[in-house]
Design a protein around this motif. Structure first.
Motif, mmCIF file in Angstrom:
data_model
loop_
_atom_site.group_PDB
_atom_site.id
_atom_site.type_symbol
_atom_site.label_atom_id
_atom_site.label_comp_id
_atom_site.label_asym_id
_atom_site.label_seq_id
_atom_site.Cartn_x
_atom_site.Cartn_y
_atom_site.Cartn_z
ATOM 1 N N MET A 75 0.830 -1.203 0.000
ATOM 2 C CA MET A 75 0.000 0.000 0.000
ATOM 3 C C MET A 75 0.871 1.262 0.000
ATOM 4 O O MET A 75 0.573 2.216 -0.712
ATOM 5 N N LEU A 76 1.954 1.243 0.752
ATOM 6 C CA LEU A 76 2.876 2.382 0.752
ATOM 7 C C LEU A 76 3.558 2.524 -0.608
ATOM 8 O O LEU A 76 3.651 3.617 -1.156
ATOM 9 N N PHE A 80 2.630 1.349 -3.542
ATOM 10 C CA PHE A 80 1.682 1.667 -4.611
ATOM 11 C C PHE A 80 1.398 3.164 -4.653
ATOM 12 O O PHE A 80 1.266 3.762 -5.713
ATOM 13 N N ARG A 81 1.342 3.761 -3.479
ATOM 14 C CA ARG A 81 1.058 5.195 -3.386
ATOM 15 C C ARG A 81 2.146 6.034 -4.059
ATOM 16 O O ARG A 81 1.876 7.076 -4.626
ATOM 17 N N PHE A 82 3.400 5.563 -3.988
ATOM 18 C CA PHE A 82 4.523 6.323 -4.538
ATOM 19 C C PHE A 82 5.075 5.730 -5.829
ATOM 20 O O PHE A 82 6.119 6.136 -6.309
ATOM 21 N N GLN A 83 4.365 4.784 -6.400
ATOM 22 C CA GLN A 83 4.836 4.060 -7.581
ATOM 23 C C GLN A 83 5.163 4.978 -8.756
ATOM 24 O O GLN A 83 6.203 4.828 -9.388
ATOM 25 N N ILE A 129 6.733 -3.391 -0.455
ATOM 26 C CA ILE A 129 7.009 -2.188 -1.251
ATOM 27 C C ILE A 129 7.494 -2.600 -2.636
ATOM 28 O O ILE A 129 7.051 -2.055 -3.644
ATOM 29 N N ALA A 160 4.726 -3.695 -4.980
ATOM 30 C CA ALA A 160 3.962 -2.617 -5.618
ATOM 31 C C ALA A 160 4.636 -2.190 -6.916
ATOM 32 O O ALA A 160 3.968 -1.952 -7.917
#
Length: 187
Positions: free
Chosen positions: A56-57, A59-62, A121, A124
């Motif tokens: 989730m972390l 994916f947010r910054f992908q 991480i 993601a």
């Protein structure tokens, strides 16, 4: 990333839990199935939750770091695996206690699953289907940690160091494979 690679990642990640489970087994005068299953559940659940949180972390910054994701995956997996190998070779003992109480198991489960956060991480960045992946990692860890209690009870500390080294080598190898695939095959 193939299901076999995710399974191998689960095996690698579960080696800390396996080592701690061996410690639990060492402390048992007689083998107790309930203790073995309880340890397996704690470790399996946390090994599944941590990569989910990491995913989730990540994916947010992908979108921000897509061009260097393969390097991030390699560095994280190499650091995690290298640290596992270093700890095994240094002879540092994992803290284990006879108790299977909530506080003790929570601390042990979190401590042994921090590495899985970093793996999440990387998942993601690799667009891994996270739900089946975390289920596979959790079940793999459950089985290995439950078996670790039995192994600890039967064989003692004889194989603890080898398990840590094996897990570290698996994680470093997977990180190297990701990097090489991306650099040479556009993976």
């Amino acid at each position: 990333m193939s299901w076999f690679e995710i399974f191998l990642t689960g095996v690698g990640l579960s080696m800390d839990a396996f080592a701690v489970s061996i410690g639990k087994g060492l402390s048992m005068k007689t083998f107790n199935k309930a203790t073995a299953l309880t340890c397996g559940l704690w470790f399996g659940i946390f090994q599944a939750l941590m990569p989910l949180a990491g995913f989730m972390l990540g994916f947010r910054f992908q979108g921000v770091i897509r061009s260097i994701d393969h390097w991030i995956a390699f560095v994280l997996l190499a650091l995690i695996g290298g640290n596992m190998i270093r700890e095994a070779l240094s002879g540092e003992d994992e803290e284990a206690s006879d108790a299977v109480d909530v506080k003790t198991m929570f601390i042990l489960a979190v401590a042994t699953s921090i590495d899985a956060l970093a793996v999440g991480i990387t998942y993601a960045f690799l667009n891994v289907r996270i739900a089946p992946a975390v289920c596979l990692i959790g079940v793999t860890t459950f089985v290995i940690a439950t078996g670790g209690v039995a192994v600890g009870h039967l064989f003692g500390k004889k194989y603890e160091q080898r398990a840590e080294i094996f897990g570290g080598v698996i994680l470093v190898a997977i990180g190297l494979k990701i990097l090489l695939e991306h650099l040479f095959f556009g993976g």
